[in-house]
Design an enzyme around this catalytic site. Structure first.
Site, PDB file in Angstrom:
ATOM      1  N   LYS A 172       0.870  -1.181   0.000  1.00 34.89           N
ATOM      2  CA  LYS A 172       0.000   0.000   0.000  1.00 34.89           C
ATOM      3  C   LYS A 172       0.905   1.228   0.000  1.00 34.89           C
ATOM      4  CE  LYS A 172      -1.592   2.850   2.837  1.00 34.89           C
ATOM      5  NZ  LYS A 172      -1.604   4.093   1.983  1.00 34.89           N
ATOM      6  N   GLU A 247      10.243   2.100  10.282  1.00 29.00           N
ATOM      7  CA  GLU A 247      11.236   3.161  10.046  1.00 29.00           C
ATOM      8  C   GLU A 247      10.468   4.460  10.146  1.00 29.00           C
ATOM      9  OE1 GLU A 247      12.671   6.113   8.247  1.00 29.00           O
ATOM     10  OE2 GLU A 247      12.896   4.908   6.417  1.00 29.00           O
ATOM     11  N   CYS A 281      13.611  11.532   6.228  1.00 29.60           N
ATOM     12  CA  CYS A 281      13.559  11.227   7.650  1.00 29.60           C
ATOM     13  C   CYS A 281      14.938  11.266   8.302  1.00 29.60           C
ATOM     14  CB  CYS A 281      12.912   9.864   7.869  1.00 29.60           C
ATOM     15  SG  CYS A 281      13.554   8.589   6.771  1.00 29.60           S
ATOM     16  N   GLU A 381      10.254  17.088  14.432  1.00 25.39           N
ATOM     17  CA  GLU A 381      10.594  16.840  13.033  1.00 25.39           C
ATOM     18  C   GLU A 381       9.742  17.760  12.163  1.00 25.39           C
ATOM     19  OE1 GLU A 381      11.352  13.031  10.156  1.00 25.39           O
ATOM     20  OE2 GLU A 381       9.525  13.020  11.354  1.00 25.39           O
TER      21      GLU A 381
END
Length: 477
Positions: A172, A247, A281, A381
């Site tokens: 997906k 992750e 990331c 972040e």
């Protein structure tokens, strides 16, 4: 750009119409216009895909290493045939500069296929330990849920090792950047992937992604995305006690040691932070510099930001394109505003769009100086082109600041004395540490400490993540 299969899913070796009628526009972030529509899947579509993978698993898991190698080599050949299509798709759906899309985004899928093939060639599925046989076996049906920021990187570094391990998969991809995933599905079809071994459905995370995470016939979930979403996936998967590899987010520190070439370290640090519009990331978004050279570092960073050319992804002169969406743009703007409110020094960029770029989700390359570890921009972040420069007093202070984060995906160390840089690297609580801007290595493990996730991807590390370990006691020598 449009795929002939945009309104279909790839299930059990065929492109099929979805069970529902929901559609979603896919937006080109460079001009804010829809360029294609995709079908949005339902739990019924997910059931069909999982069932296909479940039925294919007993046969595919028993294939030989040579058969899987032949399949992956065919996939690599077909991928290379569609390389330009993939690069164009990523540039359109993500807004990545076309040159970057060719040299980094599409290349990432290629290099992961190559490194997985090399790892499988050397992989040993059986080993003797005393009188026991230790054997590595396919874990089963795997749900792979991937993000929009590096679509081919994250798709291929999951699909390739899963197939190498003998697993069957349901992918997906992100509904924000689905076109490159569809082309990759066409690559697998062309390569002769057996029916049911690879399946693709589009859909939202809260509906399709969460349903796959809890599905009783899914044996493992491999998820890349935000820490918030990763927690939901893990909680959903817990009811069926399946393996979850994650992750997740990052807030990577980049320590410039006192003996480093400051000019070179700061310029490359700015460029690395702004790469992919800051939407990585593992981006080095916290630049730690010696306090006595803080002012000098700000001047260097300011020049580097001014040299960053933001604009049309199709222009060869563009260094940085837009961010992915209005929602992402608004988040970045909000955090830039918080940085100003909390007293950080605005060195470059700031709120709003770059001059002359009124259409498109373009953010200004932004640098803050005088950032303290407690500030929001040093802890959250941002996932955009925003760099925080943090002064430190001693090397021990730098290590403490770097490790003072809920995240631990990556870290960076720059220094003139390699042994000293290595010693600092050992002290950093991160899954990957890059010394002196070492090039990306797909043969090294990739994954996070702390709230950056668990498990490891890439090469043989990725293959092993998709396997169970069985001890056959009494095998004999």
């Amino acid at each position: 750009m449009q795929s002939d299969n945009a309104l279909k899913f790839y299930i059990d070796g065929r492109w099929v119409m979805p069970s529902g009628s929901d559609r979603m526009d896919v937006i080109n972030p460079a001009n804010e216009h829809p360029f294609m529509q995709i079908a949005i899947g339902t739990t019924e579509d997910a059931d069909l895909a999982v069932q296909a993978a479940y039925e294919a698993f007993p046969t595919f898991s028993q294939t030989s290493k040579s058969e899987r190698l032949e399949l992956l080599r065919n996939v690599l050949r077909c991928y290379n045939d569609r390389y330009e299509d993939i690069a164009q798709a990523v540039s359109t759906e993500l807004g990545a500069p076309l040159k970057f899309s060719r040299e980094a985004q599409a290349w990432a899928g290629q290099i992961h296929l190559e490194s997985t093939i090399a790892a499988l060639e050397a992989f040993s599925f059986d080993e003797h330990n005393g009188s026991s046989m230790i054997t590595w076996e396919s874990i089963g049906v795997c749900a792979l849920i991937t993000p929009w920021n590096w679509p081919l990187n994250q798709i291929v570094c999951k699909v390739a090792p899963a197939l190498a391990a003998g697993c069957t998969v349901v992918l997906k991809p992100s509904e924000l950047a689905p076109l490159s995933a569809m082309i990759f599905a066409e690559v697998l079809e062309k390569a002769g992937t057996p029916r049911g071994v690879f399946n693709l459905i589009n859909g939202t995370g809260p509906v399709v992604g969460q349903y796959l995470a809890g599905h009783p016939r899914v044996d493992m979930v491999s998820f890349t995305g935000s820490t918030r979403a990763g927690i939901i996936v893990a909680k959903t998967a817990a009811d069926t006690v399946k393996r979850v590899a994650q992750e997740l987010g990052g807030k990577s520190a980049n320590i410039v040691l006192a003996d480093a070439d400051l000019e070179d370290a700061v310029i490359k640090g700015v460029e690395a932070c702004f790469s992919n519009s800051g939407q990585s990331c593992d981006a080095p978004t916290r630049l730690l510099v010696p306090a006595e050279r803080h002012a000098e570092a700000l001047e260097i960073a300011k020049r580097a930001a001014a040299a960053t050319r933001v604009g049309d992804p199709l222009s060869e002169n563009t260094d940085m394109g837009p961010v992915i969406s209005q929602q992402q743009f608004d988040k970045i703007q909000g955090l830039i505003g918080v940085g100003v409110e909390e007293g950080a020094i605005l060195v470059a960029g700031g709120l709003g769009k770059p001059e002359g770029l009124d259409v498109g989700y373009y953010a200004r390359p932004t640098i803050f100086g005088g950032v303290t570890p407690e500030m929001t921009i040093a802890r959250e972040e941002i996932f955009g082109p925003v760099l925080s420069i943090i002064p430190y007093d001693t090397e021990a202070d730098a290590v403490r600041i770097a490790n003072d984060s809920i995240y631990g995906l990556a870290a960076y160390v720059q220094g003139g004395d390699l042994e000293r840089a290595r010693a600092v690297a050992r002290k950093l609580r991160a899954g990957s540490v890059y010394v002196n801007y070492a090039p990306w290595d797909t043969h090294a493990p990739f994954g996070g400490y702390k709230q950056s996730g668990n498990g490891r991807e890439y090469s043989h590390w990725g293959i092993r993540d998709f396997m169970e370990v069985k001890g056959i006691v009494g095998w004999g020598t």
